[in-house]
Scaffold this motif. Structure first.
Motif, PDB file in Angstrom:
ATOM      1  N   GLU A  68     -14.615  13.393 -21.298  1.00 53.25           N
ATOM      2  CA  GLU A  68     -15.164  12.545 -20.235  1.00 53.25           C
ATOM      3  C   GLU A  68     -14.115  12.328 -19.144  1.00 53.25           C
ATOM      4  N   LYS A  69     -14.603  12.149 -17.926  1.00 52.45           N
ATOM      5  CA  LYS A  69     -13.701  11.905 -16.794  1.00 52.45           C
ATOM      6  C   LYS A  69     -13.854  10.486 -16.260  1.00 52.45           C
ATOM      7  N   PHE A  70     -12.771   9.934 -15.760  1.00 52.39           N
ATOM      8  CA  PHE A  70     -12.761   8.588 -15.197  1.00 52.39           C
ATOM      9  C   PHE A  70     -11.928   8.627 -13.916  1.00 52.39           C
ATOM     10  N   GLU A  71     -12.101   7.628 -13.086  1.00 50.67           N
ATOM     11  CA  GLU A  71     -11.324   7.590 -11.846  1.00 50.67           C
ATOM     12  C   GLU A  71     -11.070   6.142 -11.460  1.00 50.67           C
ATOM     13  N   ILE A  72      -9.855   5.842 -11.058  1.00 50.41           N
ATOM     14  CA  ILE A  72      -9.561   4.511 -10.509  1.00 50.41           C
ATOM     15  C   ILE A  72      -8.830   4.690  -9.184  1.00 50.41           C
ATOM     16  N   PRO A  73      -8.934   3.702  -8.274  1.00 52.02           N
ATOM     17  CA  PRO A  73      -8.210   3.834  -7.002  1.00 52.02           C
ATOM     18  C   PRO A  73      -6.706   3.651  -7.215  1.00 52.02           C
ATOM     19  N   THR A  74      -5.916   4.300  -6.376  1.00 49.76           N
ATOM     20  CA  THR A  74      -4.463   4.154  -6.435  1.00 49.76           C
ATOM     21  C   THR A  74      -4.057   2.923  -5.634  1.00 49.76           C
ATOM     22  N   ASP A  75      -3.449   1.988  -6.303  1.00 47.86           N
ATOM     23  CA  ASP A  75      -3.010   0.757  -5.631  1.00 47.86           C
ATOM     24  C   ASP A  75      -1.555   0.952  -5.188  1.00 47.86           C
ATOM     25  N   LYS A  76      -1.382   1.202  -3.894  1.00 47.29           N
ATOM     26  CA  LYS A  76      -0.035   1.499  -3.404  1.00 47.29           C
ATOM     27  C   LYS A  76       0.720   0.250  -2.953  1.00 47.29           C
ATOM     28  N   SER A  77       0.093  -0.934  -3.136  1.00 47.57           N
ATOM     29  CA  SER A  77       0.767  -2.165  -2.702  1.00 47.57           C
ATOM     30  C   SER A  77       2.056  -2.378  -3.492  1.00 47.57           C
ATOM     31  N   GLU A  78       2.978  -3.128  -2.923  1.00 48.93           N
ATOM     32  CA  GLU A  78       4.281  -3.426  -3.545  1.00 48.93           C
ATOM     33  C   GLU A  78       4.947  -2.159  -4.102  1.00 48.93           C
ATOM     34  N   ASN A  79       5.070  -1.184  -3.230  1.00 50.88           N
ATOM     35  CA  ASN A  79       5.693   0.096  -3.584  1.00 50.88           C
ATOM     36  C   ASN A  79       5.104   0.739  -4.839  1.00 50.88           C
ATOM     37  N   GLY A  80       3.810   0.597  -4.975  1.00 48.38           N
ATOM     38  CA  GLY A  80       3.117   1.270  -6.078  1.00 48.38           C
ATOM     39  C   GLY A  80       3.507   0.755  -7.452  1.00 48.38           C
ATOM     40  N   SER A  81       4.027  -0.468  -7.487  1.00 48.07           N
ATOM     41  CA  SER A  81       4.575  -0.971  -8.757  1.00 48.07           C
ATOM     42  C   SER A  81       3.490  -1.348  -9.773  1.00 48.07           C
ATOM     43  N   HIS A  82       2.216  -1.398  -9.333  1.00 50.52           N
ATOM     44  CA  HIS A  82       1.145  -1.733 -10.287  1.00 50.52           C
ATOM     45  C   HIS A  82       0.518  -0.497 -10.919  1.00 50.52           C
TER      46      HIS A  82
END
Lengths: 312, 312
Positions: free
Chosen positions: B26-40
């Motif tokens: 199965e495939k999944f997708e989440i958005p890339t959270d680039k806030s705070e230098n991508g630390s999340h």
């Protein structure tokens, strides 16, 4: 336990007797008998190896293996796919050599690749896992070490740096049949060829007088004395070699480039010219590459051949 | 047993849930959270992976490992040496991801290299041990598979085909800072750049009218209709891409070249133009190389990431 490293050339066959750990104990040499399409070569090697171990009082069971470098592409199945200089077509070298020498393990490789491995395990590239060796001799050879092992490719033809096209506008043909190969500029014959093309432009050059017997060494010596023709020939070599190496580095990202072969003995003037261009053309994340002169000279082949035994 | 393949891009993070044998479940997708230098980013991936296995009723102990592809160079110690698109500097990705996900095995690789591995294990290069993948998108990416494994190089920068210098006379700069890179001619932006330079020469071209909104697809479509400007732009792309690939093949001697990315969808017109030049510039012992269109599209990254787990 002991092992052999054998380097088969068109004129002589070099044999190294090594400890299992790769320490060179003694070197031997026999002439290459190219008669009858080189069909006696494997037998002659076996006879010499037997003679060596008999002389030493060694047992065949104690032979850890025989590594062998050959002037042709060697594939993964232990076949050499033709050696023009020996008169060979396709030869199952690993199987045949083993049959002739007490069924011991035999591993074969292309001579330029094997020399690179030799420099990696015991020479200039000691303890470096990723390196490129370029041999600037009559031609330009190459060998690439990736994770401590030879990059052989699908049919043993990887590392052929000398035949990267560096000048698509070239009209003269390389020995390989195409035009504009690095070998046409960066080999001993290449730099002489370039110098000869420049005689019209530099009529005052000290090289003009003996232009017909010109050697690569003459060109570099004159360049060191600031002869303008010689300097331009070296600059052309540096431009194309620097560019080609930047491509190789872009593809393989090595720690070091080891320079071997007669032309590399020109020393600093060569390195300076190559590095100037390399830095201009290389992709910056890969630019931290050491330029190292080869250390083992003609022994690189036997060291590398002996090291083949330790690899799969 | 199951494993994950994660492909971290600048916009989205793709996650594949695979069987231990590499079959995609199965495939999944989440958005890339680039806030705070991508630390999340690492934390978000861990949360999603936990959510997936909870939903399936899988145990963490049954997780064979997590493979992860990242838009930056990844070295042998499992560190990514900066990802500009994520805002990351050096991150010990294998260690950090493992800490966040139950101490499971984590293997990381550069995204272009990982995509090449994906095509090698499950796509166009299936069952081929030596191949080169070139991705012709906004930029030109590359990945090289040697003996079934990624060629990473000394600091994870191997396979950067897009930054081979193909035109030393170029005066415009590539994004990488140097001039004359393949990417300046063979990417989507590159072919548009070339087309725009040709407007003075071909004033009758159908492309002139919408030259400011020109896309790579427009150029190829017009070339198929024999528009002279478009044909010349495609010829320039073909010349430089054919030349660069001949150098890559000279160095690595692969069985196949896999073409991916949006530009590769131009199809036969692109292959024909590249092959014509490739054959002219390639060293003949390495010339038998198959040209294959990529098969996995955007899934190459998750397949390759999952396959990382099986390798050292």
């Amino acid at each position: 336990m002991y092992k052999f490293g054998v380097d088969v050339g068109g004129t002589t066959i070099k044999i190294g007797l090594f400890t299992a750990e790769g320490e060179l104990l003694e070197k031997f040499e026999i002439p290459t008998d190219k008669s009858e399409n080189g069909s006696h070569i494997i037998g002659h090697i076996a006879v010499k190896l037997n003679e060596i171990i008999t002389g030493k009082g060694f047992l065949t069971e104690d032979c850890f293996g025989i590594g062998i470098g050959l002037p042709g592409p060697v594939d993964d199945t232990g076949r050499v796919l033709g050696c023009v200089n020996l008169g060979w077509g396709i030869v199952e070298i690993e199987r045949e050599m083993s049959q002739q020498f007490h069924g011991r393990l035999v591993k074969a490789g292309n001579d330029a690749n094997v020399a690179a491995l030799g420099e990696a395990v015991a020479g200039a590239g000691y303890q470096r896992k990723n390196l490129v060796m370029v041999t600037l001799g009559t031609g330009v050879g190459g060998g690439i070490i990736v994770n401590g092992d030879i990059l052989t490719g699908a049919n043993g033809a990887a590392g052929e740096i000398g035949h990267i096209t560096v000048n698509p506008e070239e009209t003269q043909r390389c020995n390989c049949g195409k035009c504009g190969c690095l070998e046409q500029y960066a080999s001993a014959t290449g730099v002489v060829r370039i110098a000869k093309q420049l005689t019209e432009k530099y009529k005052q050059s000290e090289l003009i007088e003996h232009i017909d017997e010109l050697t690569a060494k003459d060109v570099f010596d004159a360049a060191k004395r600031q002869d303008a023709l010689a300097r331009e020939a070296v600059a052309v070599l540096g431009k194309y070699l620097g560019m080609a190496l930047s491509s190789v580095v872009c593809v393989t990202n090595p720690e070091a480039i080891v320079f071997g072969g007669g032309v590399s003995r020109a020393g600093q003037i060569l390195f300076d010219e190559v590095e100037k261009n390399f830095v201009k053309y290389v992709f910056s994340p890969s630019r931290h590459v050491e330029f190292l002169p080869a250390k083992l000279g003609n022994d690189a082949g036997i060291y590398g051949a002996a090291a083949l035994i330790d690899r799969g």
